[in-house]
Design a protein around this motif. Structure first.
Motif, PDB file in Angstrom:
ATOM      1  N   ASP A  14       4.824 -13.355  40.155  1.00 50.41           N
ATOM      2  CA  ASP A  14       3.785 -12.356  39.917  1.00 50.41           C
ATOM      3  C   ASP A  14       2.933 -12.641  38.680  1.00 50.41           C
ATOM      4  O   ASP A  14       2.296 -11.741  38.145  1.00 50.41           O
ATOM      5  CB  ASP A  14       4.397 -10.948  39.858  1.00 50.41           C
ATOM      6  CG  ASP A  14       5.527 -10.831  38.846  1.00 50.41           C
ATOM      7  OD1 ASP A  14       5.916 -11.862  38.258  1.00 50.41           O
ATOM      8  OD2 ASP A  14       6.019  -9.713  38.642  1.00 50.41           O
ATOM      9  N   HIS A  39      10.344 -15.015  39.391  1.00 52.98           N
ATOM     10  CA  HIS A  39      11.312 -14.088  39.991  1.00 52.98           C
ATOM     11  C   HIS A  39      11.892 -14.666  41.276  1.00 52.98           C
ATOM     12  O   HIS A  39      11.154 -14.869  42.260  1.00 52.98           O
ATOM     13  CB  HIS A  39      10.641 -12.754  40.336  1.00 52.98           C
ATOM     14  CG  HIS A  39      10.119 -12.011  39.160  1.00 52.98           C
ATOM     15  ND1 HIS A  39      10.934 -11.392  38.240  1.00 52.98           N
ATOM     16  CD2 HIS A  39       8.856 -11.767  38.744  1.00 52.98           C
ATOM     17  CE1 HIS A  39      10.202 -10.803  37.323  1.00 52.98           C
ATOM     18  NE2 HIS A  39       8.929 -11.020  37.595  1.00 52.98           N
ATOM     19  N   HIS A 249       2.846 -12.938  31.882  1.00 55.03           N
ATOM     20  CA  HIS A 249       2.450 -12.845  33.301  1.00 55.03           C
ATOM     21  C   HIS A 249       0.960 -13.140  33.478  1.00 55.03           C
ATOM     22  O   HIS A 249       0.392 -12.792  34.511  1.00 55.03           O
ATOM     23  CB  HIS A 249       2.720 -11.443  33.847  1.00 55.03           C
ATOM     24  CG  HIS A 249       4.143 -11.135  34.230  1.00 55.03           C
ATOM     25  ND1 HIS A 249       5.160 -11.003  33.317  1.00 55.03           N
ATOM     26  CD2 HIS A 249       4.716 -10.926  35.445  1.00 55.03           C
ATOM     27  CE1 HIS A 249       6.300 -10.711  33.961  1.00 55.03           C
ATOM     28  NE2 HIS A 249       6.056 -10.666  35.253  1.00 55.03           N
TER      29      HIS A 249
END
Ligand code: AMP
Ligand code: MN
Ligand code: MN
Ligand code: MN
Length: 284
Positions: A14, A39, A249
């Motif tokens: 993400d 992830h 991120h």
């Protein structure tokens, strides 16, 4: 002082930077080493290692597994494992399928509320390899169903919401076992995100040590100096290594920068990596 970042996400989960852009950015920021810890996936790593050869930066094999202790979601970081391990790759394939099933169910739940979200809406700058609730949050904001990503989590995505679907129940102890079988180091990610009680964190760590927990992520952007100190003290007393990272991120969390967190609130020294290398050498 040489600095590193051991917790980052790319477009393979993400994050909004491709492995190439992430490595380029880290190199521009003069970091000596980074780990890409997407992830529940290691699909971006081969590409990342190819690219890292062109830059003066050390890339550390990494992953972040979502798992549970009782009913509490915790994240386990894996480092320096064999990315070609067949048992690891088989397990990751199963986890990817369970994520896909969960995402399908969430899409159905949203449909029941009259909110149409399809897979294209969920890309949000990523390549769709490992879609998380973060992409659902971005899609809900983009479509005007929530003001911010936090608002999307509050209204639709956190445990207790009608559109929340629990992840496949993978035990933290199982993830640690898997990382160890692949020859890696297992680390409890961002402990103060589960509870603010240092005593509870110490108890969580005690339950994981017999399964092979090697370290704890003590340096993390939202932790205060005192909190970081307390976690480091636990690590010393239990003979665990300390790790740290920004949980970068890209634009998906644009208040957190690579290597430095919020307004330089973290700095992760290269020396921690030397300690990690030392324990992997001791394994063999
Ligand atoms: P999942 O692994 O699908 O359950 O999704 C969890 C992801 O959502 C995590 O990786 C976080 O990056 C992200 N996340 C969790 N809580 C929030 C929040 N309040 N705002 C934005 N992103 C969040
Ligand atoms: Mn994330
Ligand atoms: Mn996490
Ligand atoms: Mn993370």
């Amino acid at each position: 002082m040489k600095r590193i970042d051991l917790h980052t996400h790319s477009t393979f989960s993400d994050g909004t930077l491709t492995p190439q852009k992430l490595i380029e950015y880290a190199s521009n920021k003069k970091l000596s080493a980074i780990s890409i810890t997407d992830h529940d996936t290691i699909s971006g790593l081969n590409e990342a290692f190819e690219i890292s050869k062109k830059f003066d930066i050390e890339l550390i094999t990494g992953v972040e597994f979502t798992c549970f202790i009782s009913d509490m979601e915790v994240h386990i970081l894996g480092y320096m494992f064999d990315k070609d391990s067949s048992i690891l790759n088989e397990q990751i394939k199963k986890i990817a399928q369970s994520r896909k099933n969960r995402n399908d169910k969430m899409i159905e739940k949203f449909k029941d509320l009259g909110i149409n979200i399809d897979y294209k809406d969920l890309l949000c700058g990523t390549n769709g390899n490992s879609i998380t609730r973060s992409q659902f949050a971005s899609a809900l904001v983009k479509k005007g169903y929530a003001k911010t990503k936090d608002d999307a989590f509050d209204k639709y995505l956190k445990d207790g919401c009608s559109t929340y679907i629990k992840r496949k129940d993978i035990r933290a102890t199982e993830s640690i076992g898997l990382i160890k079988k692949a020859g890696g180091i297992a680390v409890l990610a961002h402990p103060l995100r589960y509870t603010k009680s240092i005593l509870k964190i110490s108890n969580i760590i005690d339950t994981l040590i017999p399964y092979g927990l090697d370290g704890v992520e003590a340096i993390y952007p939202t932790f205060t100096k005192d909190e970081i100190k307390s976690i480091k003290e636990i690590c010393i007393s239990k003979n665990l290594i300390v790790t740290g990272g920004s949980d970068f991120h890209g634009l998906a969390r644009d208040n957190i920068d690579l290597g430095s967190g919020h307004n330089n609130d973290i700095s992760v020294p290269y020396d921690l990596l030397n300690k990690m290398k030392k324990i992997t050498n001791d394994f063999t």
